[in-house]
Design a protein around this motif. Sequence first.
Motif, PDB file in Angstrom:
ATOM      1  N   ASN A 141      10.224  12.025  -2.126  1.00 25.61           N
ATOM      2  CA  ASN A 141      11.631  12.433  -2.179  1.00 25.61           C
ATOM      3  C   ASN A 141      12.160  12.506  -3.605  1.00 25.61           C
ATOM      4  OD1 ASN A 141      11.610  12.502   0.599  1.00 25.61           O
ATOM      5  ND2 ASN A 141      12.568  10.497   0.849  1.00 25.61           N
ATOM      6  N   SER A 142      11.429  11.905  -4.539  1.00 26.23           N
ATOM      7  CA  SER A 142      11.857  11.892  -5.939  1.00 26.23           C
ATOM      8  C   SER A 142      11.125  12.937  -6.777  1.00 26.23           C
ATOM      9  CB  SER A 142      11.630  10.495  -6.538  1.00 26.23           C
ATOM     10  OG  SER A 142      12.316   9.525  -5.785  1.00 26.23           O
ATOM     11  N   ASN A 143      10.415  13.848  -6.094  1.00 26.20           N
ATOM     12  CA  ASN A 143       9.753  14.985  -6.739  1.00 26.20           C
ATOM     13  C   ASN A 143       8.532  14.599  -7.565  1.00 26.20           C
ATOM     14  OD1 ASN A 143       9.674  17.821  -6.976  1.00 26.20           O
ATOM     15  ND2 ASN A 143      10.608  17.753  -9.015  1.00 26.20           N
ATOM     16  N   PHE A 144       7.916  13.438  -7.260  1.00 28.95           N
ATOM     17  CA  PHE A 144       6.663  13.090  -7.913  1.00 28.95           C
ATOM     18  C   PHE A 144       5.525  13.916  -7.321  1.00 28.95           C
ATOM     19  CE2 PHE A 144       8.841   9.209  -9.304  1.00 28.95           C
ATOM     20  CZ  PHE A 144       8.325   9.064 -10.587  1.00 28.95           C
ATOM     21  N   LYS A 145       4.495  14.101  -8.133  1.00 30.24           N
ATOM     22  CA  LYS A 145       3.351  14.913  -7.741  1.00 30.24           C
ATOM     23  C   LYS A 145       2.228  14.036  -7.181  1.00 30.24           C
ATOM     24  CE  LYS A 145      -0.239  17.826  -9.837  1.00 30.24           C
ATOM     25  NZ  LYS A 145      -0.803  18.288 -11.129  1.00 30.24           N
ATOM     26  N   ASP A 146       1.699  14.429  -6.033  1.00 29.03           N
ATOM     27  CA  ASP A 146       0.510  13.808  -5.431  1.00 29.03           C
ATOM     28  C   ASP A 146       0.567  12.273  -5.397  1.00 29.03           C
ATOM     29  OD1 ASP A 146      -0.550  16.369  -5.177  1.00 29.03           O
ATOM     30  OD2 ASP A 146      -1.517  16.269  -7.148  1.00 29.03           O
ATOM     31  N   PRO A 147       1.577  11.674  -4.777  1.00 29.24           N
ATOM     32  CA  PRO A 147       1.656  10.206  -4.732  1.00 29.24           C
ATOM     33  C   PRO A 147       0.522   9.591  -3.913  1.00 29.24           C
ATOM     34  CG  PRO A 147       3.300  11.178  -3.277  1.00 29.24           C
ATOM     35  CD  PRO A 147       2.697  12.307  -4.058  1.00 29.24           C
ATOM     36  N   VAL A 148       0.055   8.447  -4.370  1.00 26.52           N
ATOM     37  CA  VAL A 148      -0.984   7.685  -3.671  1.00 26.52           C
ATOM     38  C   VAL A 148      -0.474   6.262  -3.466  1.00 26.52           C
ATOM     39  CG1 VAL A 148      -3.334   6.776  -3.774  1.00 26.52           C
ATOM     40  CG2 VAL A 148      -2.848   9.069  -4.662  1.00 26.52           C
ATOM     41  N   VAL A 149      -0.548   5.782  -2.225  1.00 27.34           N
ATOM     42  CA  VAL A 149      -0.103   4.425  -1.906  1.00 27.34           C
ATOM     43  C   VAL A 149      -1.167   3.753  -1.047  1.00 27.34           C
ATOM     44  CG1 VAL A 149       1.707   3.006  -0.873  1.00 27.34           C
ATOM     45  CG2 VAL A 149       2.312   5.177  -1.947  1.00 27.34           C
ATOM     46  N   ASP A 150      -1.563   2.544  -1.412  1.00 29.71           N
ATOM     47  CA  ASP A 150      -2.507   1.780  -0.602  1.00 29.71           C
ATOM     48  C   ASP A 150      -2.163   0.296  -0.705  1.00 29.71           C
ATOM     49  OD1 ASP A 150      -4.561   0.412  -2.655  1.00 29.71           O
ATOM     50  OD2 ASP A 150      -4.029   2.391  -3.406  1.00 29.71           O
ATOM     51  N   ASN A 151      -2.865  -0.524   0.045  1.00 31.43           N
ATOM     52  CA  ASN A 151      -2.554  -1.950   0.004  1.00 31.43           C
ATOM     53  C   ASN A 151      -3.815  -2.810   0.034  1.00 31.43           C
ATOM     54  OD1 ASN A 151      -3.244  -1.431   2.668  1.00 31.43           O
ATOM     55  ND2 ASN A 151      -1.772  -2.862   3.515  1.00 31.43           N
ATOM     56  N   GLU A 152      -3.679  -4.032  -0.454  1.00 29.31           N
ATOM     57  CA  GLU A 152      -4.747  -5.021  -0.457  1.00 29.31           C
ATOM     58  C   GLU A 152      -4.131  -6.370  -0.092  1.00 29.31           C
ATOM     59  OE1 GLU A 152      -6.733  -5.055  -4.220  1.00 29.31           O
ATOM     60  OE2 GLU A 152      -6.958  -2.877  -4.304  1.00 29.31           O
ATOM     61  N   GLN A 153      -4.964  -7.264   0.426  1.00 30.96           N
ATOM     62  CA  GLN A 153      -4.487  -8.605   0.736  1.00 30.96           C
ATOM     63  C   GLN A 153      -5.198  -9.625  -0.134  1.00 30.96           C
ATOM     64  OE1 GLN A 153      -4.208  -9.775   4.819  1.00 30.96           O
ATOM     65  NE2 GLN A 153      -2.645  -8.262   5.269  1.00 30.96           N
ATOM     66  N   ILE A 154      -4.421 -10.548  -0.673  1.00 28.61           N
ATOM     67  CA  ILE A 154      -4.947 -11.639  -1.495  1.00 28.61           C
ATOM     68  C   ILE A 154      -4.550 -12.949  -0.830  1.00 28.61           C
ATOM     69  CG2 ILE A 154      -4.915 -12.754  -3.750  1.00 28.61           C
ATOM     70  CD1 ILE A 154      -4.017 -10.044  -4.923  1.00 28.61           C
ATOM     71  N   THR A 155      -5.541 -13.773  -0.495  1.00 25.78           N
ATOM     72  CA  THR A 155      -5.256 -15.057   0.148  1.00 25.78           C
ATOM     73  C   THR A 155      -5.619 -16.198  -0.794  1.00 25.78           C
ATOM     74  OG1 THR A 155      -5.639 -14.149   2.362  1.00 25.78           O
ATOM     75  CG2 THR A 155      -5.718 -16.544   2.135  1.00 25.78           C
ATOM     76  N   LEU A 156      -4.634 -17.030  -1.083  1.00 25.73           N
ATOM     77  CA  LEU A 156      -4.852 -18.214  -1.917  1.00 25.73           C
ATOM     78  C   LEU A 156      -5.144 -19.414  -1.031  1.00 25.73           C
ATOM     79  CD1 LEU A 156      -1.948 -17.935  -4.522  1.00 25.73           C
ATOM     80  CD2 LEU A 156      -4.265 -17.048  -4.698  1.00 25.73           C
ATOM     81  N   GLU A 157      -6.017 -20.292  -1.516  1.00 25.63           N
ATOM     82  CA  GLU A 157      -6.324 -21.531  -0.809  1.00 25.63           C
ATOM     83  C   GLU A 157      -5.897 -22.715  -1.669  1.00 25.63           C
ATOM     84  OE1 GLU A 157     -10.464 -21.524   0.125  1.00 25.63           O
ATOM     85  OE2 GLU A 157     -10.305 -19.897   1.590  1.00 25.63           O
TER      86      GLU A 157
END
Length: 264
Positions: free
Chosen positions: A177-193
């Motif tokens: 919606n902000s007119n950026f080109k080819d956006p890529v979004v992903d996610n990862e999980q980090i678990t602390l012990e």
Amino acid sequence: MNKKINNSFSKRASSYDSQSFVQDDVNNRLLNRLNFIKHHKKDILEIGSGTGCLSQNLIKSYPGINLISMDLSYEMSLIHKDKNLHAKCVTGKAEYPPFKNEVFDTILSSLTLHWCEIDDSIFKKYHRLLKPGGLFLFSVAGPDTFKEFRECPKEIYNKLRFNSFIDMHHYGDYLLNSNFKDPVVDNEQITLEFSTFDKLLKSLRLTGTNIISSNQNQTISKSEYKTIKSSLYNKKTNAYELTYEVIFGYALKHPKTPEKTSKL
């Protein structure tokens, strides 16, 4: 909300680095992603620079860059200046960056934007600040952050002071919606012990991350505290666990701004 966030992080400025395990990990992951993206990296703005950990790594990785580090907390910036007297620190809100349009090749933000009043408008501002072909790269906390606390009974969970985090798909929409080109979004999980529950709570308190805008007058009883403690204990690992969902997003500004055409 901004005032409460500022107060919380400012109070924890001196202890932040000692407990910022996830923040350091995410900074490194963000920097690795930056290394693989081909674009100019001379004029860089970091939004939510905190005590300057990512900024310091950027200077080491890209000697000679012109880096401006902006944070809401003046106290955090003072810690940053202690590390690097020459650091260009600016105190300001991420929602209202005080810069001219098209002055940055790169805008970076690590684990900051989820504390903002987030919508399309903030992404449009970053788009305007970038030069044509510039890069916007960020990380934020996702909705599965601190998911272990959801194992608590609902009446206890509702008393806990945590922020609400939005889904990754919303960030993709904001970029589009902000007119950026080819956006890529992903996610990862980090678990602390953590070996003890107290160490887990200390990590949250000393990084200023236990914030919410309501329910602050409610107290946790001793029995409820024990319930929370048992909910976060994993018998398989013999540790108290805390998960962060980290959303990464990046997009480029179009190399050339389309010229306006007038009808004859």
